[in-house]
Design an enzyme around this catalytic site. Structure first.
Site, PDB file in Angstrom:
ATOM      1  N   GLY A  49       0.775  -1.232   0.000  1.00  8.73           N
ATOM      2  CA  GLY A  49       0.000   0.000   0.000  1.00  8.73           C
ATOM      3  C   GLY A  49       0.804   1.278   0.000  1.00  8.73           C
ATOM      4  O   GLY A  49       0.329   2.312   0.466  1.00  8.73           O
ATOM      5  N   SER A  50       2.008   1.271  -0.557  1.00  6.51           N
ATOM      6  CA  SER A  50       2.797   2.519  -0.565  1.00  6.51           C
ATOM      7  C   SER A  50       2.121   3.586  -1.414  1.00  6.51           C
ATOM      8  O   SER A  50       2.166   4.772  -1.088  1.00  6.51           O
ATOM      9  CB  SER A  50       4.222   2.254  -1.068  1.00  6.51           C
ATOM     10  N   ARG A  82      -6.298  -7.895  -8.265  1.00  9.88           N
ATOM     11  CA  ARG A  82      -7.367  -8.761  -8.780  1.00  9.88           C
ATOM     12  C   ARG A  82      -7.920  -8.149 -10.060  1.00  9.88           C
ATOM     13  O   ARG A  82      -8.094  -6.922 -10.145  1.00  9.88           O
ATOM     14  CB  ARG A  82      -8.511  -8.915  -7.762  1.00  9.88           C
ATOM     15  N   ILE A  83      -8.202  -9.004 -11.043  1.00  8.11           N
ATOM     16  CA  ILE A  83      -8.793  -8.504 -12.284  1.00  8.11           C
ATOM     17  C   ILE A  83     -10.290  -8.329 -12.063  1.00  8.11           C
ATOM     18  O   ILE A  83     -10.944  -9.210 -11.497  1.00  8.11           O
ATOM     19  CB  ILE A  83      -8.499  -9.475 -13.444  1.00  8.11           C
ATOM     20  N   HIS A 131      -0.429   1.757 -13.173  1.00 10.63           N
ATOM     21  CA  HIS A 131       0.185   0.574 -13.773  1.00 10.63           C
ATOM     22  C   HIS A 131       1.667   0.881 -14.005  1.00 10.63           C
ATOM     23  O   HIS A 131       1.988   1.931 -14.580  1.00 10.63           O
ATOM     24  CB  HIS A 131      -0.515   0.238 -15.093  1.00 10.63           C
TER      25      HIS A 131
HETATM   26  C1  GRF Z   1       3.491  -0.962  -7.534  1.00  7.61           C
HETATM   27  O1  GRF Z   1       4.531  -1.200  -8.460  1.00  7.61           O
HETATM   28  C2  GRF Z   1       2.233  -0.657  -8.311  1.00  7.61           C
HETATM   29  O2  GRF Z   1       2.491   0.015  -9.530  1.00  7.61           O
HETATM   30  C3  GRF Z   1       1.727  -2.014  -8.591  1.00  7.61           C
HETATM   31  O3  GRF Z   1       1.864  -2.665  -7.341  1.00  7.61           O
HETATM   32  C4  GRF Z   1       3.148  -2.262  -6.807  1.00  7.61           C
HETATM   33  C5  GRF Z   1       3.075  -2.120  -5.322  1.00  7.61           C
HETATM   34  O4  GRF Z   1       2.218  -1.049  -5.031  1.00  7.61           O
HETATM   35  N1  GRF Z   1       0.389  -1.994  -9.085  1.00  7.61           N
HETATM   36  P1  GRF Z   1       1.920  -0.601  -3.485  1.00  7.61           P
HETATM   37  O5  GRF Z   1       3.251  -0.391  -2.805  1.00  7.61           O
HETATM   38  O6  GRF Z   1       1.149  -1.746  -2.832  1.00  7.61           O
HETATM   39  O7  GRF Z   1       1.130   0.657  -3.614  1.00  7.61           O
END
Ligand code: GRF
Length: 195
Positions: free
Chosen positions: A11-12, A90-91, A108
């Site tokens: 979740g960054s 998830r799609i 993306h």
């Molecule tokens: C990131 O590279 C994002 O682009 C992809 O998932 C990765 C982790 O994202 N969709 P996060 O740290 O969980 O926001």
């Protein structure tokens, strides 16, 4: 504007979005929803004082529509104006995305329309690309295919691996997504281009 953020992992991007929505920003985070009860981002959301919810896709084996119905009910309880997919893995079917047409965003990790789908960093390296980046787009029924709302680019460096690229790209994702959301929440769909 009320923003719900969907996550699957650390979740960054969610943290970056949540921390960007302060002061005179037209939006506020109202829910962080994960398909994985063990997602590290859930604790981060709670630390930020944001309501959280889990709709565990493993509770709906072989029943995608039941999973999406539960997603829909859980999301709509928060009455979001905008939904941000942020590391959500998830799609989503056309039936689900159609309900949120024009108010669901995704980030993306590639320069779309290149490298839709998974393993984007390795594919860029395998192709010998000298540039890589990330894209924020509106979510439509087709995977990683909706109108582009922003892109951030960076150079591929000698000796780069998929992990190094991903790590260097992540801060750009955070900056891009935050900039796009601020514009989008103000009703402006002009694409954000970060060189
Ligand atoms: C990131 O590279 C994002 O682009 C992809 O998932 C990765 C982790 O994202 N969709 P996060 O740290 O969980 O926001």
């Amino acid at each position: 504007k009320r923003v719900a953020i969907l996550i699957s992992g650390g979740g960054s991007n969610m943290v970056a979005l949540a921390q960007s929505m302060t002061g005179d920003h037209p939006a506020r985070p109202v829910l962080v929803l994960s398909n994985d009860p063990d997602a590290g981002g859930l604790a981060k959301a709670r630390d930020l004082g944001i309501d959280t919810a889990v709709v565990d896709h493993r509770e709906f084996p072989n029943d995608r529509s039941a999973f999406e119905d539960r997603l829909h009910v859980t999301l709509d309880a928060a009455q979001p104006d905008i939904i941000c997919l942020a590391g959500f893995m998830r799609i989503l079917t056309e039936g689900f995305t159609a309900r949120y047409e024009g108010r669901m965003l995704n980030i993306h990790p590639s320069l779309l329309p290149m490298y839709k789908g998974l393993h984007t960093h390795q594919r860029a390296l395998d192709a010998g690309d000298v540039e890589h980046g990330c894209t924020v787009h509106e979510v439509t029924a087709r995977l990683d295919d909706g109108p582009i709302l922003g892109q951030a680019r960076m150079a591929v460096q000698d000796g780069d691996t998929a992990d190094k690229l991903a790590a260097r790209l992540l801060p750009l994702e955070h900056a891009l997504y935050s900039a796009v959301l601020r514009r989008y929440a103000a009703g402006d769909r002009t694409p954000v281009i970060l060189a």
